[in-house]
Design an enzyme around this catalytic site. Sequence first.
Site, PDB file in Angstrom:
ATOM      1  N   GLU A  28       0.581  -9.296  31.926  1.00  0.00           N
ATOM      2  CA  GLU A  28       1.872  -9.224  32.600  1.00  0.00           C
ATOM      3  C   GLU A  28       1.704  -8.763  34.049  1.00  0.00           C
ATOM      4  O   GLU A  28       2.354  -9.266  34.965  1.00  0.00           O
ATOM      5  CB  GLU A  28       2.798  -8.261  31.841  1.00  0.00           C
ATOM      6  CG  GLU A  28       4.263  -8.535  32.017  1.00  0.00           C
ATOM      7  CD  GLU A  28       5.102  -7.729  31.026  1.00  0.00           C
ATOM      8  OE1 GLU A  28       5.579  -8.336  30.053  1.00  0.00           O
ATOM      9  OE2 GLU A  28       5.246  -6.508  31.203  1.00  0.00           O
ATOM     10  N   CYS A  39       8.287  -7.559  26.420  1.00  0.00           N
ATOM     11  CA  CYS A  39       7.653  -6.883  25.279  1.00  0.00           C
ATOM     12  C   CYS A  39       8.599  -6.700  24.109  1.00  0.00           C
ATOM     13  O   CYS A  39       8.176  -6.415  23.003  1.00  0.00           O
ATOM     14  CB  CYS A  39       7.204  -5.487  25.672  1.00  0.00           C
ATOM     15  SG  CYS A  39       6.139  -5.479  27.069  1.00  0.00           S
ATOM     16  N   SER A  74       8.649 -12.664  32.059  1.00  0.00           N
ATOM     17  CA  SER A  74       7.216 -12.905  31.919  1.00  0.00           C
ATOM     18  C   SER A  74       6.973 -13.750  30.666  1.00  0.00           C
ATOM     19  O   SER A  74       7.721 -13.678  29.700  1.00  0.00           O
ATOM     20  CB  SER A  74       6.506 -11.559  31.777  1.00  0.00           C
ATOM     21  OG  SER A  74       5.220 -11.736  31.253  1.00  0.00           O
ATOM     22  N   GLU A  78      10.567 -10.922  14.808  1.00  0.00           N
ATOM     23  CA  GLU A  78       9.639 -11.529  15.763  1.00  0.00           C
ATOM     24  C   GLU A  78       8.437 -12.151  15.055  1.00  0.00           C
ATOM     25  O   GLU A  78       8.037 -13.271  15.364  1.00  0.00           O
ATOM     26  CB  GLU A  78       9.159 -10.480  16.765  1.00  0.00           C
ATOM     27  CG  GLU A  78       8.276 -11.071  17.870  1.00  0.00           C
ATOM     28  CD  GLU A  78       7.694 -10.019  18.798  1.00  0.00           C
ATOM     29  OE1 GLU A  78       7.355  -8.909  18.338  1.00  0.00           O
ATOM     30  OE2 GLU A  78       7.566 -10.309  20.005  1.00  0.00           O
ATOM     31  N   GLU A 128       6.506 -19.962  16.428  1.00  0.00           N
ATOM     32  CA  GLU A 128       5.470 -20.113  17.449  1.00  0.00           C
ATOM     33  C   GLU A 128       4.387 -19.042  17.327  1.00  0.00           C
ATOM     34  O   GLU A 128       3.352 -19.132  17.978  1.00  0.00           O
ATOM     35  CB  GLU A 128       6.091 -20.118  18.853  1.00  0.00           C
ATOM     36  CG  GLU A 128       6.740 -18.822  19.325  1.00  0.00           C
ATOM     37  CD  GLU A 128       8.210 -18.683  18.935  1.00  0.00           C
ATOM     38  OE1 GLU A 128       8.620 -19.309  17.939  1.00  0.00           O
ATOM     39  OE2 GLU A 128       8.946 -17.930  19.619  1.00  0.00           O
TER      40      GLU A 128
END
Lengths: 157, 589
Positions: free
Chosen positions: B284, B310, B330, B372, B377
């Site tokens: 990052e 994050c 990011s 998450e 993905e």
Amino acid sequence: MAKVKIPENKVQELKDLCASYNNEPGELINVLHGAQGMFGYLPAEVQEIVADQMNVSVAHVYGVVTFYSFFSMLPKGKHPISICMGTACYVRGAEKVLDEFKRHLEVKVGETTPDGKFSLSCLRCVGACGLAPVVTIGERVYGRVSPEDVKGILGEY
Amino acid sequence: MNLVKLTIDNKPVVVENGTTILEAAKSIGVRIPSLCYMKMDDMNFENKPGGCRVCVVEVEGRRNLAPACKTECTEGMVVNTHTVRVINARRTVVELILSDHPAECLTCAKSGECELQDLAQNLGIREIHYTGEQSHYKGDQSPAIIREMDKCIMCRRCETACNEVQTVGVLSAVNRGFESVVAPAFEMDLDHSVCTYCGQCVAVCPTGALTERDYTWKVIEALVDPTKTVVVQTAPAVRAALGESFGMEPGSLVTAKMVSALRKLGFDYVFDTDFAADLTIMEEGTELLDRLNRHLNGDQEVKLPILTSCCPGWVKFFEHQFPEMMDVPSTAKSPQQMFGAIAKSYFAKKLDKKREDLVVVSVMPCLAKKYECTREEFSVNGDPDVNVSITTRELAQLIRNANLDFASLPDDDFDQPMGESTGASVIFGTTGGVIEAAVRTAYELHTGKILEKVDFKELRGMEGSRKATVDFDGLKLNIGIAHGLGNARKLLEEVKAGKSEFHAIEIMACPGGCIGGGGQPYHHGNVDILKKRQRAIYEEDKGKPIRKSHENPFIQELYKEFLGKPMSDLSHELLHTHYFDRKKKAEVE
């Protein structure tokens, strides 16, 4: 809940409605009132557009819609029947009149007949207690209705 | 300032005009029981619908009992908080609540932490005199949060958290009278809604109506499977709060005991998410400098400010609410996911094992992390990088299950290589920490000079949104910080309008950052607990021999042996991600 697709021009009309109240969150009830006038009921899609326009959450709009018995998420019939359950009408036999409508139409309160012709709902006092018991169908008002009159009234439509 | 004098339980008290009886009583140590009321000044959280009527008190000269949370003190008021009339009224109120509450205390996930249970015990209720119909609502199990609304007492705290503090707007009171319930729009399940899984609703729920999805059993199954190598990672904020679950003072740092407990539970490798936090800074921080340099060289296309990524609650928030700005944050994955990706590639290779043979468990202060790790993905051929995510509370549960006496466990150290971390990574657990860690590394990478003073006090604190300018040897870097999604929204609106003055913004979904996460031991509205956890985090940072991420020797080794350099092709493949437009759009014909 069946997905409803709203025609593009109706979407614009709805947005204009919100804009006419300056998209002010405090005007939500007035907007919903107008929207129900436009669509006859308030499907999820209408609530989503209203929420987006007025910058409030959909959950909040849904909360208001489900709180007030005036608002409905089910399509109304072509001829919405309302039976007054106010004190005066009630003591003069409104419930028996309601039962008769239920029997003839084979629907419960809040429902619409399968052919979409009639929907049945109750309300509290239309301000015509002298005519109790009162039934309204669309804009028409019927006074001093007895269970025996029901069949004839329905026959008019 | 206008003052009013009054008497509460025969004690004189002087308070500012506008103070409620409840607050006045608290100021002189008179405890008035309450239930729906909750107030956390620093968090912009105030819930006092005056609905439960548990806090009623007797005010002389007033006919009815007064709810202390809603009634303002007036001059000469005489208040009695514990008369027989008051106690009887409270008992009646609580009995009535209990009469429509499932009597499942023995098996309820909230037992022992339930404010309704405490209240019933304190009032000595042994019998419920009111019987009648009980309300039943549809249950809802999302990957992170379970809603058992039969246990809801309509205190509306979750609504305040979701709507006022987080501005997510998933929850609202719907329907009317006996049918009323707090629910998402159209009573849909949470996983169809715009819920971010931040878990702040769970953090404030007084009963067992809102709880986390419990995966402790999945962890136990993995631990007893002889074919699996089970690797655990622990987030920075966990060590600053886990002790509370075992009666320790808030702010106790229990890193060494936590490691010891995890080893005793049978994990094959006890690693640290902090290692991956250092890695996050490498990626990052490099991305920040890359964007910054392009901007300074006149590149008009480059997106600034860069936003941290994050926090999975925050990520889901902007995917729903600001999808047009998906290229601003990011692309770096969160530390949890970076850890999983490296564990199942680099570390699996070191062990000479296939990725499927590894089970990666994460211990997080967070409910959104549960969600998450289920995102597609973050899987390779159906095998998730992180298999199971449990909360600080669930780890405490596992420790109790195993009959470990936590306080007397010997100290132990993380394993290597993925257990090594720096002070910079520890502070990821609090608001302001991620950006401070990034600044420590970015400063040295940008200027080529050694950063002597690593403490950036100007980035620390508890205010909902803060700003500071950091001097990068002549280059003034404007930094914004927001915690709580409502504060994040304000900064985001500025960015959207092109009015943002910042080069970088750190965002954490939960008030206080991860220390105030939805998976932490319950704070019951006491903000001091969060402040003590925050102090513990900075304490741990101070005690670390290395305090800059890029100086972590195992991070250096990881780049040398495996990744090459930050933002290399392999880094992009393993450590970066992309976002999805999740905005709900009404269908138009």
